[in-house]
Design a protein around this motif. Structure first.
Motif, PDB file in Angstrom:
ATOM      1  N   ALA B 141     -12.418   3.701   0.133  1.00 57.85           N
ATOM      2  CA  ALA B 141     -11.918   2.903   1.262  1.00 57.85           C
ATOM      3  C   ALA B 141     -11.732   3.767   2.505  1.00 57.85           C
ATOM      4  O   ALA B 141     -12.061   3.355   3.617  1.00 57.85           O
ATOM      5  CB  ALA B 141     -10.608   2.208   0.877  1.00 57.85           C
ATOM      6  N   LEU B 142     -11.217   4.980   2.316  1.00 60.15           N
ATOM      7  CA  LEU B 142     -10.988   5.871   3.463  1.00 60.15           C
ATOM      8  C   LEU B 142     -12.298   6.190   4.179  1.00 60.15           C
ATOM      9  O   LEU B 142     -12.409   6.055   5.405  1.00 60.15           O
ATOM     10  CB  LEU B 142     -10.297   7.153   2.981  1.00 60.15           C
ATOM     11  N   HIS B 144     -15.154   4.619   3.918  1.00 61.90           N
ATOM     12  CA  HIS B 144     -15.791   3.391   4.405  1.00 61.90           C
ATOM     13  C   HIS B 144     -15.133   2.918   5.699  1.00 61.90           C
ATOM     14  O   HIS B 144     -15.817   2.504   6.651  1.00 61.90           O
ATOM     15  CB  HIS B 144     -15.697   2.304   3.330  1.00 61.90           C
ATOM     16  N   GLY B 145     -13.829   2.993   5.757  1.00 64.95           N
ATOM     17  CA  GLY B 145     -13.125   2.615   6.975  1.00 64.95           C
ATOM     18  C   GLY B 145     -13.472   3.537   8.125  1.00 64.95           C
ATOM     19  O   GLY B 145     -13.697   3.090   9.261  1.00 64.95           O
ATOM     20  N   LEU B 146     -13.540   4.826   7.856  1.00 65.40           N
ATOM     21  CA  LEU B 146     -13.929   5.786   8.898  1.00 65.40           C
ATOM     22  C   LEU B 146     -15.320   5.476   9.427  1.00 65.40           C
ATOM     23  O   LEU B 146     -15.559   5.509  10.641  1.00 65.40           O
ATOM     24  CB  LEU B 146     -13.946   7.206   8.331  1.00 65.40           C
ATOM     25  N   HIS B 148     -16.897   2.614   9.478  1.00 61.85           N
ATOM     26  CA  HIS B 148     -16.852   1.416  10.323  1.00 61.85           C
ATOM     27  C   HIS B 148     -16.192   1.688  11.668  1.00 61.85           C
ATOM     28  O   HIS B 148     -16.681   1.269  12.711  1.00 61.85           O
ATOM     29  CB  HIS B 148     -16.109   0.285   9.607  1.00 61.85           C
TER      30      HIS B 148
END
Lengths: 172, 172
Positions: B141-142, B144-146, B148
């Motif tokens: 998640a970390l 992937h969020g970065l 995006h």
């Protein structure tokens, strides 16, 4: 005067067009939004709608700005421990809105001052509340990635999203 | 026989249509892709293209599957410490491809077995390499969020993305 030709005050028609765009966005994503269809839904001519928004991109930018304000309001009252859950809840409640806010349009926000201001205000809130800048960015990226992966149904297991988010964000 | 009507072996036309779709995707996102335009670019009739893909969604699903395979290959050789950087680099190198892979289409992957298999293989790799399931999800998640937030240019400061990612993912 036909039944659909309702009179609007200036700001009211703008709001009515944005409401119509929201309905289309929630139904089919930003590809489903057209200024012409919003005009039809608001009961005005396309020409009247173009007085408020130069094109579809301007309409979507105004819509994204509206949702960044709502996003900021949704997160403001949450305590630090609950903010991540509020963030993910916002995304899952209205996927089309979240995808519009955080999508290609955001990278073009410098061309849309209202969107840029609304997004930056929300981001400043997100990054102001934690200790270090890197710590804040890391927390933001984690919750943002979780929101996207849950929206995309990329996380296997079928676990309740709220429970998953609470566990992952609560520390291990 | 016109100059544009080149003969294709069956698999070659499929690949040529996917190549054309990639070109359109890289230029303008998935909204810019149409089966008809891909057929034109490959020098065949729309009817010939429809023999390979029932509709635009089927074409995009096959394209996303292809990119999930490339994504998996891009991440496979990276050591654990470098995998996050490889992930973000993949996203930033081809934003249109990353947005297609991780977008509304992914949530509909169960209707597209080839895409579902390719995505699940990539996700299994991502989640198999770390210790606990929650730790792996958190790391995913970390990053992937970065990816995006960097694609969306949401992170202020204008810092070099590679340097930022290395610092945030290196642990602090």
């Amino acid at each position: 005067v036909s039944a659909s030709a309702r009179p609007y005050h200036h700001g009211d028609l703008r709001a009515a067009l944005l409401d119509a765009a929201d309905t289309l966005l929630d139904q089919g994503g930003d590809g489903a939004v057209s200024l012409r269809e919003c005009a039809r839904m608001a009961g005005v001519s396309p020409t009247a709608a173009y007085r408020h928004f130069a094109d579809k991109e301007a309409l979507l930018a105004a819509l994204a700005a509206r949702h960044f304000e709502a996003f900021r309001d949704a997160l403001a009252p949450a305590a630090a421990s609950a903010r991540g859950r509020a963030y993910v809840r916002f995304a899952l409640a209205r996927p089309g809105r979240f995808r519009l806010m955080f999508g290609p349009l955001l990278a073009r926000a410098p061309a849309h001052p209202v969107l840029l201001a609304a997004a930056n205000a929300a981001f400043a809130d997100l990054n102001a509340r934690t200790g270090s800048r890197d710590g804040a960015l890391r927390a933001w990226a984690l919750v943002h990635g979780l929101a996207h992966l849950l929206l995309d149904r990329a996380i296997p297991g079928g676990e309740d999203p709220e429970a998953l988010v609470a566990r992952l964000l609560g520390g291990s």
